[in-house]
Design a protein around this motif. Sequence first.
Motif, PDB file in Angstrom:
ATOM      1  N   ILE A   1       0.838   5.056   7.055  1.00 45.29           N
ATOM      2  CA  ILE A   1      -0.534   4.777   6.638  1.00 45.29           C
ATOM      3  C   ILE A   1      -1.461   4.591   7.842  1.00 45.29           C
ATOM      4  O   ILE A   1      -2.624   4.958   7.803  1.00 45.29           O
ATOM      5  CB  ILE A   1      -0.565   3.551   5.706  1.00 45.29           C
ATOM      6  CG1 ILE A   1       0.074   3.930   4.365  1.00 45.29           C
ATOM      7  CG2 ILE A   1      -1.971   3.036   5.488  1.00 45.29           C
ATOM      8  CD1 ILE A   1       0.223   2.795   3.399  1.00 45.29           C
ATOM      9  N   SER A   2      -0.937   4.056   8.930  1.00 40.96           N
ATOM     10  CA  SER A   2      -1.797   3.766  10.082  1.00 40.96           C
ATOM     11  C   SER A   2      -1.985   4.963  11.006  1.00 40.96           C
ATOM     12  O   SER A   2      -2.672   4.831  12.018  1.00 40.96           O
ATOM     13  CB  SER A   2      -1.226   2.595  10.880  1.00 40.96           C
ATOM     14  OG  SER A   2       0.010   2.965  11.458  1.00 40.96           O
TER      15      SER A   2
ATOM     16  N   LEU B   1       6.201   2.779   5.717  1.00 43.31           N
ATOM     17  CA  LEU B   1       4.882   2.824   5.074  1.00 43.31           C
ATOM     18  C   LEU B   1       3.785   2.392   6.038  1.00 43.31           C
ATOM     19  O   LEU B   1       2.704   2.982   6.077  1.00 43.31           O
ATOM     20  CB  LEU B   1       4.863   1.931   3.828  1.00 43.31           C
ATOM     21  CG  LEU B   1       5.488   2.532   2.580  1.00 43.31           C
ATOM     22  CD1 LEU B   1       5.590   1.477   1.489  1.00 43.31           C
ATOM     23  CD2 LEU B   1       4.682   3.712   2.100  1.00 43.31           C
ATOM     24  N   THR B   2       4.059   1.376   6.835  1.00 43.24           N
ATOM     25  CA  THR B   2       3.068   0.917   7.808  1.00 43.24           C
ATOM     26  C   THR B   2       2.756   2.004   8.830  1.00 43.24           C
ATOM     27  O   THR B   2       1.595   2.250   9.157  1.00 43.24           O
ATOM     28  CB  THR B   2       3.578  -0.347   8.523  1.00 43.24           C
ATOM     29  OG1 THR B   2       3.862  -1.338   7.550  1.00 43.24           O
ATOM     30  CG2 THR B   2       2.556  -0.867   9.507  1.00 43.24           C
ATOM     31  N   ILE B   3       3.780   2.662   9.315  1.00 46.14           N
ATOM     32  CA  ILE B   3       3.573   3.718  10.321  1.00 46.14           C
ATOM     33  C   ILE B   3       2.853   4.911   9.714  1.00 46.14           C
ATOM     34  O   ILE B   3       1.919   5.457  10.309  1.00 46.14           O
ATOM     35  CB  ILE B   3       4.932   4.128  10.927  1.00 46.14           C
ATOM     36  CG1 ILE B   3       5.477   2.987  11.783  1.00 46.14           C
ATOM     37  CG2 ILE B   3       4.806   5.405  11.744  1.00 46.14           C
ATOM     38  CD1 ILE B   3       6.913   3.179  12.227  1.00 46.14           C
TER      39      ILE B   3
ATOM     40  N   THR C   1       6.235   4.848  -1.496  1.00 42.54           N
ATOM     41  CA  THR C   1       5.727   3.630  -2.134  1.00 42.54           C
ATOM     42  C   THR C   1       6.478   3.333  -3.428  1.00 42.54           C
ATOM     43  O   THR C   1       6.828   2.177  -3.701  1.00 42.54           O
ATOM     44  CB  THR C   1       4.219   3.764  -2.411  1.00 42.54           C
ATOM     45  OG1 THR C   1       3.545   4.039  -1.194  1.00 42.54           O
ATOM     46  CG2 THR C   1       3.658   2.506  -3.030  1.00 42.54           C
TER      47      THR C   1
ATOM     48  N   SER D   1       9.212  -0.757   4.436  1.00 42.14           N
ATOM     49  CA  SER D   1       7.982  -1.441   4.851  1.00 42.14           C
ATOM     50  C   SER D   1       7.472  -0.892   6.184  1.00 42.14           C
ATOM     51  O   SER D   1       6.281  -0.601   6.334  1.00 42.14           O
ATOM     52  CB  SER D   1       8.210  -2.944   4.976  1.00 42.14           C
ATOM     53  OG  SER D   1       8.533  -3.501   3.747  1.00 42.14           O
ATOM     54  N   LEU D   2       8.372  -0.750   7.148  1.00 45.35           N
ATOM     55  CA  LEU D   2       7.972  -0.203   8.451  1.00 45.35           C
ATOM     56  C   LEU D   2       7.523   1.251   8.336  1.00 45.35           C
ATOM     57  O   LEU D   2       6.531   1.654   8.962  1.00 45.35           O
ATOM     58  CB  LEU D   2       9.124  -0.328   9.448  1.00 45.35           C
ATOM     59  CG  LEU D   2       9.434  -1.731   9.940  1.00 45.35           C
ATOM     60  CD1 LEU D   2      10.698  -1.739  10.777  1.00 45.35           C
ATOM     61  CD2 LEU D   2       8.264  -2.279  10.739  1.00 45.35           C
TER      62      LEU D   2
ATOM     63  N   HIS E   1       9.807   2.023  -2.508  1.00 46.67           N
ATOM     64  CA  HIS E   1       9.656   0.669  -1.975  1.00 46.67           C
ATOM     65  C   HIS E   1       9.537  -0.352  -3.112  1.00 46.67           C
ATOM     66  O   HIS E   1      10.151  -1.427  -3.054  1.00 46.67           O
ATOM     67  CB  HIS E   1       8.426   0.621  -1.064  1.00 46.67           C
ATOM     68  CG  HIS E   1       8.183  -0.696  -0.425  1.00 46.67           C
ATOM     69  ND1 HIS E   1       8.972  -1.189   0.588  1.00 46.67           N
ATOM     70  CD2 HIS E   1       7.242  -1.642  -0.648  1.00 46.67           C
ATOM     71  CE1 HIS E   1       8.520  -2.373   0.961  1.00 46.67           C
ATOM     72  NE2 HIS E   1       7.476  -2.673   0.217  1.00 46.67           N
TER      73      HIS E   1
END
Length: 127
Positions: free
Chosen positions: A74-75, A70-72, A6, A67-68, A9
Amino acid sequence: MITLLTVFHVIVCIFLVLVVLLQQGKGADWAGAFGGGGSQTTFGSRGTGTILSRATTAAAILFMVTSLALTILISQPGGSSVIREGAKQQNQQQQQPPAQQNQQQPPAQQKAPAPATPATPATPGKK
């Protein structure tokens, strides 16, 4: 890992904004506005633009990758969450039948049924 990614980023985002703001559009230089034709003669007509455009491309690619990522990250299921743990505990307590809940309480706190006493009619007293 997520915290480090983060922070990286955010640094990439700030760099991308600065690089985009530093770029000049075609014919947007000061000499073009006043009718001059030979601006940026030291570096050539588009010499600095290629460096800035490459930096913009690199920053945009890094921005998309972070971005991708972090999305992966966190989810992903299985992450610890205070809200989910509290909801599980509350659901487990609500799903227990009332008979089990009374058995779990100490005997002093259990309510004993009141003894059945017949109601006595009120008789008026004689004088």
